[in-house]
Design a protein around this motif. Structure first.
Motif, short mmCIF file in Angstrom:
data_model
loop_
_atom_site.label_atom_id
_atom_site.label_comp_id
_atom_site.label_asym_id
_atom_site.label_seq_id
_atom_site.Cartn_x
_atom_site.Cartn_y
_atom_site.Cartn_z
N THR A 61 0.74 -1.24 -0.12
CA THR A 61 0.00 -0.07 -0.10
C THR A 61 0.96 1.30 0.01
N ASP A 176 -5.73 -0.48 -5.21
CA ASP A 176 -5.18 -1.00 -4.00
C ASP A 176 -6.28 -2.17 -3.34
N GLU A 177 -6.01 -3.21 -3.42
CA GLU A 177 -6.80 -4.43 -2.93
C GLU A 177 -8.11 -4.18 -3.32
MG MG Z 1 -2.36 -2.56 2.26
#
Ligand code: MG
Ligand code: ATP
Lengths: 372, 292, 307
Positions: A61, A176-177
């Motif tokens: 991240t 991000d995910e």
């Molecule tokens: Mg993360």
């Protein structure tokens, strides 16, 4: 930017081929005592999709947020399309970002959310509406265009977030995910959709995930991270078949850890001498990382004799559809998992005695007693 | 109306808008962070001055000696004990605070839990009733309460403690909000069903299962009630009862110094209580839902 | 408020069906489940609904009994009407100031660490100060900016007359005094709304090319507006019903409605006028109810996006 936005022919196809090269150079970032990024370098070709994979807390991240401009690097550079953007603020970078969750503006409908970036760019109302409509169609949500976030499912919200990020025709797309809040089935569906759209639009994309299957399935290249650095950056097949290190081998896919002595750059695994990939290991006891599908089983007819391998007992067989997984216990107490087509696996019922060996493909090796 | 009144003491999950990573830096983000810090410092300083000056002035006043050029003295603080009426009023107010917060909880919590479980349709009615005191000012309530208190006196005597009946109504909105937030944070249905299936009766469910799980909400509600009761003047004064504020008011005419000293002390007392609570709340901030 | 009242009314038929649909123990007409809510309903009935009813009915009863509109008519006469105007002015001014500064303070609090000691102390102080009023508060300001007050004396020593003797007991002074409990109340009421703001919204605005101004103008302000307005109206109601502070600060006359009510009830001349007191009380309830209704209507129009 505004000009090109208004003039650009509207529609998913129109934007294709706009990807740019993205280079992360030796990025460092510390949070107090924690080193989140420890010299991360990564180059993405125009239009490429790279998946960043790694255990929790390894800095995925952080890397993404640095690229987006939501955090500042302590050192290092970020170069996009030949321009150094390291000290450019996030709102001037023109990147699209999809967050893990909760990022839709709750007081706007799906359409207004998607149109928001265009509104900030002063795009005419009618163009804006049309383009937002097109984007929603691209993600398959035309019917939900006038819903608010709380009236949509998690998967639908993430699609809107994707459409919103794409609507500004970003040079770079950062995810991000985006799928981690969704259930397994929607995940697979949506990830394939993301890949389809990404190929269609041609945006350079950095995709963060901790789900290895997701990474291997959709990315052009997979970057495996560990403790703020890139351990390996390669195509999904290479990462899987030729892991650069024991860490990568263990992190990506199911792996057998089989001990055996190293000598002269080769390792002795279950009676077979196998080449070593990745970092060299000094002679001595070591642990080889062997994929379940590289395990070879033969029925123990009692004769055997000079055939390579060790004798073991089938402990359990688990049926997974077209393939089956067989757990074998070895005389030294260790156990090995083999993966075979289900039809072949039928020859090795639980309790039967088998001869276990490995295919002579190169394997990564860790020095014995190393933690990974 | 429900969203008008959501007190900051519920079990909210705080999200910082700008996580303060405490990093010096040069880029645009660092500039933004510096601006935010400057804003915060400015606000806290200005507000600090505004709120602290009157307190300081009060304290300064209580230490004034009599006559021009008289030296500073703590006589006013010492003199508190020379006014037995005042001491009684302090005692009564503390008792009232304890009774009100306990009675409020005993009245409201079981009802709210019960309504959640068995009478969900009644939930809006309960909420409406609990928030109603916000629209019925205390001064209005007191007008209508006068005849009611004739009966209260008839049944319970004329003790000042009967004020608790009215105070429970006053604290309803605050108690309701805090408890509601607390109950939202736990799965009342599952908890009570689990306990019931293990043979617990309703009192056990309430006392042993629900209450421990919303402990910090209960504490919050109780202490907000304490703060309210210690500061209440209108109803007591107009129903001719002597509570702390009425006594302070009365004494203020005779000996302002002592009256202000007591007022300051009660403010400080309530403040310490609330601060202490906020730390208790932190330790429980990750509630464990034990389904024993 | 109106919304709550309506849905409460609309809810009542549903209650019976819901209970009927669950024929547990007890008879069909009075299911046992109701007994659980009975103590609460009885209590609220006696100590909240009954007094309110007494006020409403009493407003229309003459001094010698019998229905009359005289009490209500009195509201619109000279000094009584003026007290309503004063009350509304004071409440409006102090709620606007309280809302604005309270919101700023609340924002300063949430933009720090959510678990910080500063936040604890400030919210606790707000919890106490929001209930702070009456003679203590009055005295606090007299001790600060009254004739012998700390600030007054300080400025007087430097040859400046802040003239607070004139304005302290008028609208500006009372507004200042009221801010002392309005701002903390705003902080308490508005904090949860600010806590609900997700950092991702700011970041999403950033990545979409928006500036700080864009974020506040198009995202944060519209999202916070309903909560802000609701909090401000709560502050209005709070100031409108405040009695003790002005009672302690201004000994003569009834410049705000609560003082008029108190005067009507406990007139020193012995001329108690219970009917007028109740009519004034009814007037207060009506005004607060109007404000809340206005809010509910506004809210319904402006906040479709809320659950
Ligand atoms: Mg993360
Ligand atoms: N704002 C912050 N303050 C302090 N430490 C932080 C902050 N953000 C990240 N970290 C730390 O930096 C490291 C890397 O965090 P990062 O969020 O990049 O991990 P990640 O790979 O995304 O993990 P996950 O898969 O769990 O999301 C972690 O150890 C984390 O605790």
């Amino acid at each position: 930017m505004t000009q090109s936005m208004t003039d650009a022919a509207v529609g998913p196809g129109a934007a294709s081929g706009q990807g740019v090269e993205v280079r992360l150079e030796d990025l460092r970032r510390e949070y107090g005592p924690v080193i989140a990024l420890d010299g991360l370098s990564l180059t993405m070709a125009p239009g490429e999709m790279v998946a960043l994979l790694g255990p929790s807390g390894c800095g995925k991240t952080s890397a993404l947020r640095l690229v987006a401009g939501l955090e500042e690097a302590d050192a290092g550079r970020i170069v996009v399309g030949g321009h150094d953007v390291t000290s450019l603020s996030a709102n001037k970078r023109g990147m699209g970002m999809v967050f893990q969750a909760y990022s839709l503006f709750p007081h706007m409908t799906a359409r207004q959310n998607v149109a928001f970036g265009l509104r900030l760019r002063g795009v005419k109302d009618s163009d804006r509406k049309r383009r937002a409509g097109d984007m929603l169609e691209l993600v398959g949500l035309s019917a939900q265009a006038d819903r608010f976030a709380h009236q949509m499912s998690g998967g639908q919200q993430q699609r809107v977030a994707l459409a919103r990020a794409l609507a500004i025709q970003p040079q770079v797309l950062l995810l991000d995910e985006p799928l981690s809040a969704l259930d397994a089935k929607v995940r697979v569906q949506l990830r394939d959709e993301i890949r389809r759209i990404q190929l269609e639009v041609g945006t350079t994309t950095l995709f963060v995930t901790h789900d290895q299957e997701e990474a291997l399935a959709i990315a052009d290249r997979v970057g495996v991270m560990r403790a703020g650095r890139l351990e390996q950056l390669a195509s999904p097949t290479d990462v899987y078949a030729r892991p650069a290190s024991a860490f990568v081998a263990e992190f990506v896919g199911l792996t057998n850890k089989i001990s055996g002595p190293v000598q002269g750059g080769r390792v002795q695994v279950l009676g077979t001498s196998v080449a070593i990939v990745g970092t060299a290991v000094p002679d001595g006891p070591a642990t080889a990382m062997v994929r379940p599908e590289a395990i070879v089983l033969t029925t123990d007819d009692g004769a055997g004799g000079d055939a390579p391998g060790e004798l073991g007992t089938v402990l359990a067989v688990s049926f997974l559809g077209a393939i089956s997984r067989i757990t074998i216990t070895l005389p030294n107490g260790g156990s090995v998992i083999a993966q075979l087509p289900t039809s072949v696996a039928a020859e090795f019922p639980a309790g039967s005695s088998v001869r276990v060996s490995v295919r002579p493909d190169p394997v990564p090796v860790a020095p014995a007693d190393s933690p990974s | 109306m429900s969203d008008i009144m959501s007190l900051g003491f519920g079990n909210t999950v705080p999200v910082v808008e700008h996580p303060d990573t405490g990093k010096p830096g040069r880029g645009p983000l660092a500039r933004r962070r510096r601006r935010l810090t400057a804003f915060r410092v400015a606000v806290f300083v200005v507000m600090g001055v505004f709120f602290f000056t009157p307190i300081l002035a009060m304290f300064e006043f209580t230490t004034r000696g009599t006559g021009l050029g008289a030296p500073r003295t703590l006589a006013s603080w010492r003199a508190i004990f020379d006014y037995p009426d005042l001491i009684t009023a302090i005692q009564v107010s503390l008792e009232l605070a304890a009774i009100t917060s306990a009675a409020g909880l005993f009245l409201l919590v079981p009802t709210m839990v019960w309504v959640r479980l068995r009478l969900p349709r009644l939930q809006r009615v309960i909420e409406f009733l609990c928030l109603l005191p916000l629209t019925v000012p205390a001064i209005v309530l007191v007008v209508g309460l006068a005849p009611v208190y004739a009966w209260v006196t008839y049944f319970f005597g004329s003790s000042t403690l009967t004020l608790a009946f009215a105070y429970v109504v006053l604290v309803l909105p605050y108690t309701y909000r805090v408890i509601d937030a607390g109950l939202r944070g736990i799965d009342v249905q599952t908890l009570s069903e689990a306990a019931r299936s293990l043979g617990a009766g309703w009192p056990t469910v309430m006392w042993r299962i629900i209450a421990p799980n919303i402990r910090s909400a209960l504490l919050n509600a109780a202490l907000l009630s304490v703060a309210l009761v210690l500061g209440e003047f209108t109803i007591a004064s107009l129903l001719s009862f002597q509570n702390l504020q009425v006594a302070i008011n009365f004494l203020g005419r005779a000996n302002a110094g002592v009256s202000i000293a007591v007022a300051l002390a009660s403010l400080f007392f309530a403040f310490i209580l609330l601060v202490a609570l906020s730390f208790v709340g932190r330790r429980r901030s990750a509630p464990v839902h034990e389904e024993e | 408020m109106a919304a709550a009242a309506q849905s409460a009314a609309a809810g009542s038929p549903d209650i019976s069906t819901a209970v009927d649909a669950r024929p547990r123990k007890g008879g069909r007409r009075l299911p046992l489940a109701w007994l659980g809510a009975l103590p609460f309903l009885a209590y609220v009935g006696i100590f909240l609904i009954l007094p309110t009813g007494i006020v409403v009915v009493g407003a229309f009863v003459g001094p010698k009994g019998g229905v009359t509109l005289e009490n209500v008519k009195t509201i619109f006469q000279g000094f009584v009407f003026d007290s309503f105007v004063k009350s509304i002015e004071l409440s409006a001014a102090s709620s606007i100031i309280g809302a604005v500064f309270g919101a700023l303070l609340a924002y300063a609090i949430v933009s720090g660490h959510p678990d910080s000691t500063l936040r604890r102390i400030v919210t606790s102080a707000c919890g106490v100060l929001a209930q702070f009023g009456g003679v203590t508060l009055a005295f606090a300001f007299i001790a600060t900016i009254g004739g012998e007050g700390l600030i007054t004396v300080f400025f007087a020593d430097h040859g400046i007359d802040i003239g607070s003797n004139v304005w302290l007991f008028e609208l500006p002074g009372l507004t200042l005094v009221y801010s002392y409990f309005q701002i903390p109340l705003m902080v308490l009421v508005f904090l949860p709304a600010l806590d609900g703001i997700k950092p991702q919204w700011r970041e999403a605005t950033d990545t979409l090319g928006g500036t700080g101004w864009h974020y506040w103008r198009h995202v944060a302000a519209p999202i916070l507006w309903p909560s802000f307005l609701g909090a401000a109206l709560l502050l209005f109601a709070n100031a409108f019903s405040a009695y003790a502070t002005v009672a302690a600060l201004v000994s003569q006359g009834g410049i705000i409605v609560p003082l008029q009510i108190a005067n009507a009830l406990t007139s020193e001349t012995g001329a108690v006028d219970a009917g007028l007191g109740k009519a004034l009380a009814l007037g207060m309830v009506v005004i607060v109810a109007l404000v809340m209704t206005g809010y509910a209507l506004l809210q319904r129009k402006s906040a479709k996006w809320q659950r």
